[in-house]
Design an enzyme around this catalytic site. Structure first.
Site, short mmCIF file in Angstrom:
data_model
loop_
_atom_site.label_atom_id
_atom_site.label_comp_id
_atom_site.label_asym_id
_atom_site.label_seq_id
_atom_site.Cartn_x
_atom_site.Cartn_y
_atom_site.Cartn_z
N ASN A 9 0.87 -1.19 -0.01
CA ASN A 9 0.15 0.04 -0.06
C ASN A 9 0.89 1.33 -0.25
O ASN A 9 1.35 1.74 0.96
CB ASN A 9 -0.92 -0.09 1.48
CG ASN A 9 -1.78 1.34 1.30
OD1 ASN A 9 -1.80 1.99 0.37
ND2 ASN A 9 -2.37 1.46 2.44
N LYS A 11 0.07 4.16 -0.58
CA LYS A 11 -0.70 5.43 -0.12
C LYS A 11 -0.20 6.70 -0.99
O LYS A 11 -0.34 6.38 -2.29
CB LYS A 11 -0.11 6.10 1.22
CG LYS A 11 -0.37 4.65 2.49
CD LYS A 11 -0.10 4.79 3.69
CE LYS A 11 -0.18 3.54 4.40
NZ LYS A 11 -0.10 3.74 5.94
N HIS A 87 -9.81 1.64 4.78
CA HIS A 87 -8.65 1.83 5.15
C HIS A 87 -8.63 3.01 6.43
O HIS A 87 -9.24 3.89 6.28
CB HIS A 87 -7.44 2.35 4.43
CG HIS A 87 -6.18 2.45 5.20
ND1 HIS A 87 -5.66 3.19 5.84
CD2 HIS A 87 -4.84 1.57 5.09
CE1 HIS A 87 -4.48 2.95 6.48
NE2 HIS A 87 -3.97 1.91 5.87
N GLU A 89 -7.00 5.36 7.55
CA GLU A 89 -6.64 6.69 7.04
C GLU A 89 -8.19 7.17 6.38
O GLU A 89 -8.32 8.43 6.63
CB GLU A 89 -5.39 6.82 6.23
CG GLU A 89 -4.18 6.54 7.05
CD GLU A 89 -2.96 5.99 6.27
OE1 GLU A 89 -2.91 5.73 4.95
OE2 GLU A 89 -2.20 5.53 7.08
N GLU A 163 -6.03 -4.50 11.05
CA GLU A 163 -4.94 -3.30 11.17
C GLU A 163 -5.27 -2.60 12.27
O GLU A 163 -5.97 -1.48 12.21
CB GLU A 163 -5.15 -2.55 10.07
CG GLU A 163 -4.55 -3.24 8.58
CD GLU A 163 -4.10 -2.01 7.72
OE1 GLU A 163 -2.96 -2.32 7.18
OE2 GLU A 163 -4.53 -0.98 7.49
N GLY A 169 1.98 2.78 11.01
CA GLY A 169 3.00 3.93 10.83
C GLY A 169 3.65 4.23 12.05
O GLY A 169 4.33 5.18 12.23
N SER A 206 2.98 -1.42 10.82
CA SER A 206 4.61 -1.60 10.98
C SER A 206 5.14 -2.86 11.02
O SER A 206 5.96 -3.23 11.52
CB SER A 206 4.72 -1.20 12.48
OG SER A 206 4.16 -0.04 12.67
P1 PGA Z 1 2.67 0.84 7.92
O1 PGA Z 1 1.01 1.11 7.11
O2 PGA Z 1 2.81 -0.50 7.32
O3 PGA Z 1 3.21 1.83 7.64
O4 PGA Z 1 2.35 0.70 9.31
C1 PGA Z 1 0.23 -0.21 7.08
C2 PGA Z 1 -1.24 0.38 6.29
O5 PGA Z 1 -1.44 1.40 6.77
O6 PGA Z 1 -1.64 -0.31 5.54
#
Ligand code: PGA
Length: 245
Positions: A9, A11, A87, A89, A163, A169, A206
């Site tokens: 992903n 983003k 997601h 976000e 998640e 992140g 992460s």
């Molecule tokens: P990350 O993001 O691996 O940077 O923690 C995962 C995600 O948002 O799907």
């Protein structure tokens, strides 16, 4: 045993098309789903040989007057196989509700895309324990998958990405043992008597080359959704290598 799926992903990255092409060529492998930003789709697709193409979102209507939105049908026609939906976000910054997510999952499945539904609890909930997190996730699944059974989706077209929001992140991944327990819980909840679905469950939050091995050791975790680490060529290559063992 099926090989595990790795969803990259990206983003809102990288900033240049040339970087997107370079990155794609470097991480192009079987069982990898590359999810670039929309403007890079065509160029990414043109260099992919083994990986699949995924979108980070799609709208809940196939066509019509919806300024700025992207139709799941257009994506399907473009050769996209997967779409990430809900997601955290997007739930946070775009105020996506469970109702909107439910509509998006349904139309994505209807047009034949594989829907990767993201669920996961905030830190305030997890602090109360894993049981509280399970309840939170159960409520999300119930709302996000409402009436999905009527659609008779192909069994394997629904994928759930667990998640936990606090792990995304932050450099603080979930404990794999607890992720495995959550995955079992999700599968149990979605068992045939409930929805007739057997979704794969992925973990996201992460993920790095240092922790992916311990996460994928568990049979009930069938892959990972990788954000930050999917933009680092060497790091993601290591992740692919470990995941394909
Ligand atoms: P990350 O993001 O691996 O940077 O923690 C995962 C995600 O948002 O799907």
């Amino acid at each position: 045993m099926n090989r595990k799926i790795l969803v990259a992903n990206w983003k809102m990255n990288p900033q240049r098309e040339s970087e997107a092409i370079k990155l794609t060529k470097a991480i192009d492998a079987k069982n990898v789903v590359i999810c670039p930003p929309f403007p890079f789709f065509k160029s990414v697709k043109s260099v992919i040989k083994k990986a699949s193409l995924g979108a980070q979102d799609a709208f809940w209507e196939e066509r019509g007057a919806y300024t700025g939105e992207v139709s799941p049908l257009m994506l399907k026609k473009l050769g996209v196989d997967y779409v990430i939906i809900g997601h955290s976000e997007r739930r946070r910054w775009l105020h996506e509700t469970d109702e909107m997510i439910n509509k998006k999952v349904k139309v994505a499945l209807k047009v034949g895309l594989k829907a990767i539904l993201c669920v996961g609890e905030p830190l305030s909930v997890r602090k109360k324990g894993l049981q509280a997190a399970k309840n939170f996730v159960k409520n999300q699944l119930r709302e996000d998958l409402k009436n999905i059974y009527n659609l008779k989706p192909k069994t394997y077209n629904l994928i759930v990405a667990y998640e936990p929001i606090w792990a995304i992140g932050t450099g603080k991944p979930d404990n794999p043992k607890e992720t495995a327990e959550m995955s079992r819980f999700i599968k149990e909840y979605l068992k045939p008597k409930t929805y007739n679905l057997k979704p794969k469950v992925l973990y996201g939050g992460s993920v790095t080359s240092l922790n992916i091995g311990r996460i994928l050791e568990y049979n009930e975790i069938q892959g990972a959704l990788v954000g930050g680490a999917s933009l680092k060529v060497n790091e993601f290559k290591k992740i692919i290598k470990i995941a394909s063992k």
